[in-house]
Design an enzyme around this catalytic site. Structure first.
Site, mmCIF file in Angstrom:
data_model
loop_
_atom_site.group_PDB
_atom_site.id
_atom_site.type_symbol
_atom_site.label_atom_id
_atom_site.label_comp_id
_atom_site.label_asym_id
_atom_site.label_seq_id
_atom_site.Cartn_x
_atom_site.Cartn_y
_atom_site.Cartn_z
ATOM 1 N N MET A 115 3.411 7.134 -2.155
ATOM 2 C CA MET A 115 4.665 7.331 -2.390
ATOM 3 C C MET A 115 4.728 7.718 -4.128
ATOM 4 O O MET A 115 5.690 8.558 -4.394
ATOM 5 C CB MET A 115 5.568 5.858 -2.181
ATOM 6 N N PHE B 231 0.772 -1.319 0.046
ATOM 7 C CA PHE B 231 -0.168 -0.055 0.222
ATOM 8 C C PHE B 231 0.756 1.152 -0.104
ATOM 9 O O PHE B 231 0.270 2.329 -0.332
ATOM 10 C CB PHE B 231 -0.815 0.126 1.218
ATOM 11 N N LYS B 232 2.083 1.150 0.349
ATOM 12 C CA LYS B 232 3.028 2.489 0.353
ATOM 13 C C LYS B 232 2.789 2.977 -1.051
ATOM 14 O O LYS B 232 3.326 4.419 -1.096
ATOM 15 C CB LYS B 232 4.348 2.061 0.970
ATOM 16 N N ASP B 233 2.890 2.323 -1.885
ATOM 17 C CA ASP B 233 2.763 2.934 -3.362
ATOM 18 C C ASP B 233 1.593 4.114 -3.439
ATOM 19 O O ASP B 233 1.926 4.962 -4.299
ATOM 20 C CB ASP B 233 2.563 1.939 -4.399
#
Ligand SMILES: *Cc1c(COP(=O)(O)O)cnc(C)c1O
Length: 491
Positions: free
Chosen positions: A121, A116-118
């Site tokens: 980011m 989920f960091k995408d």
């Protein structure tokens, strides 16, 4: 919109000023002066925007309330460039998958690095490129990673003008898949540095370089860690998108492939969030403060239960290295929760002096503080909707097995922690949306342990372990890392 520090400094800043900064100069974290309030009418309008124009258009609506120093057309273009079906795999960007009556999984992990960091980011990469271009400046991002954050940062910054990434990782300690993901990048502005040592050695290098103020200034050293407000803001959007999907009464409004929608306009939705540094669930708190009808925010931890302990007892107790467990949901293996200060600031009525005493002097002296006797503590649940729970390796295996045998769905280890705790915290009639934070392929060994089979691998990652690797192995030597950065910059 102006931003203030959680530690009471009277300065007020604009969005693009804090975009490239880490901590506030007083050591606090940035928050907006006030959360914009979303009326029922606006909520209905955003629902239509999401279903008819898509996620990027919804992101623009929300972001534009917080960002007034980027022209609207530019911001709209940045959102449109970030949230595409090409990058995130589906037109919905964050489709809900139905699990069982009243329980949904919100798919947040179909971006380039399958976590989920995408979601945040990728936007940060585009915002950085835009703002650096406007200023005619450069930025050298120095980071330490044991997996998810480093790869999400590299895939967001690859090929971006004005940005170089120097990412340290402990040599030989990431999974083969994670190594292949990062080291196969051939972009000239991405530098993988495998350090002979452990993760703490990598973090110490980053700290040492950042504390060398002359070096930091000359080479414009920056970070992309989870305390960056822009990352948190980007995450607010998928709480709205999850809510709109879970409360859709008209299946015709829903694009194909997202399950059957029997729920009829319930007033509220709960979210269960696999948590480590408290960034993800803090975005849920912001959404709730804006007026999104959220019932509970369920904080799910693994064996590293700093946050669960606080929400159960009122005691916040930072763990030492020896008390920080290596678990099978490793992206939640934290000793302290770096975004937690933001919530405590709101909980204590935005009393910056008190937050400064608790998180500054207090934590550095005793490593803990206790709010159990403070009337504000009870409000964490009653007024702010926070509840919590924890999950262990055995719970994780069990949840992965159950989800596979009952629903034919393979979930990753972190999502399993969220689902386990989310199910415990269900309220009749209130949909529970569990946030999926990674795809199972990233943590294949535990999936094999639970199910005796390899998780599915998305086609674009077929055979990545065999690709040529671009990485240099170095000792944990601060001067050598500085020399490398200077050589790449050429000044
Ligand atoms: C980073 C991460 C988390 C924890 O998120 P926080 O915002 O730090 O609470 C959970 N799961 C996965 C897979 C992650 O990469």
């Amino acid at each position: 919109m102006r931003y203030l520090s959680t530690r009471g400094n009277p300065d007020r800043k604009r969005f693009c000023e804090i975009l490239l900064e880490g901590l506030a100069p007083d050591g606090g974290l940035y928050l907006p002066e006030a959360y914009p309030q979303v009326s029922d009418a606006t909520l209905q309008q955003w629902r239509t925007v999401y279903h008819q124009q898509g996620y990027a258009a919804l992101a623009f609506e929300i972001l534009s309330l917080y960002i007034d120093d980027i022209p609207a057309d530019d911001l709209r273009a940045l959102c449109a460039k970030t949230y595409t079906a090409e990058v995130f795999g589906t037109g919905e960007i964050v489709p809900l998958r139905h699990l069982e009556d009243g329980v949904w999984i919100e798919a947040l992990s179909n971006g380039p690095t399958l976590a989920f960091k995408d979601m945040a980011m990728q936007l940060l990469g585009n915002l950085f490129e835009y703002e650096l271009g406007r200023r005619g400046e450069e930025l050298n991002i120095l980071g330490a990673t044991s997996g998810d954050t480093g790869s999400a940062a590299e895939y967001a910054m690859r090929g971006k003008k004005g940005v170089r990434v120097f990412m340290t990782s402990p040599h030989g300690r990431m999974s083969p898949f994670q190594q292949a993901q990062m080291f196969s990048l051939q972009d000239a502005n991405i530098h993988n540095i495998a350090i002979n040592g452990v993760f703490d050695d990598c973090q110490d290098i980053v700290k040492a370089v950042s504390n060398d103020l002359a070096f930091k200034r000359k080479y414009k050293i920056g970070t992309v860690n989870s305390i960056n407000w822009a990352r948190l803001l980007a995450q607010v959007v998928y709480y709205f998108a999850g809510y709109f999907q879970a409360t859709a009464s008209d299946p015709m409004n829903i694009r194909a492939g997202v399950g059957s929608f029997s729920v009829i306009e319930p007033s509220k939705v709960s979210f269960a969030v696999p948590s480590g540094n408290f960034g993800n669930v803090c975005a849920g708190h912001v959404a709730r403060q804006m007026g999104l009808p959220v019932d509970k925010l369920v904080v799910a931890t693994n064996e590293n239960d700093v946050l669960d302990e606080f929400f159960r007892t009122g005691v916040y107790r930072v763990r030492g290295t020896a008390d920080t467990h290596e678990t099978s949901s490793p992206s939640m293996d934290i000793s302290k929760a770096s975004n937690f200060e933001r919530f405590v600031f709101d909980l204590l009525g935005r009393d910056g002096a008190r937050v400064k005493a608790l998180f500054g002097e207090g934590l550095s002296k005793t490593g803990q503080f206790d709010l159990s006797a403070d009337p504000a503590f009870a409000q964490a649940a009653t007024r702010y909707g926070f509840v919590s729970g924890k999950s262990t390796h055995a719970n994780r295996l069990q949840t992965i097995q159950d989800t596979w045998s009952r629903h034919g769905m393979v979930i990753d280890t972190h999502t399993a922690d969220g689902l386990k705790v989310g199910l415990e915290q269900r309220t009749a009639g209130v949909p529970m949306v569990v946030l999926e934070t990674a795809l199972p392929i990233k943590f294949a060994a535990t999936i094999v342990e639970a199910l005796g089979r390899e998780p599915e691998r998305p086609a674009k990652f077929e055979g990545i372990e065999a690709l040529p690797k671009r990485v240099q192995v170095m000792d944990a030597d601060v001067a050598a890392i500085q020399a490398l950065i200077a050589a790449e910059c050429g000044y």
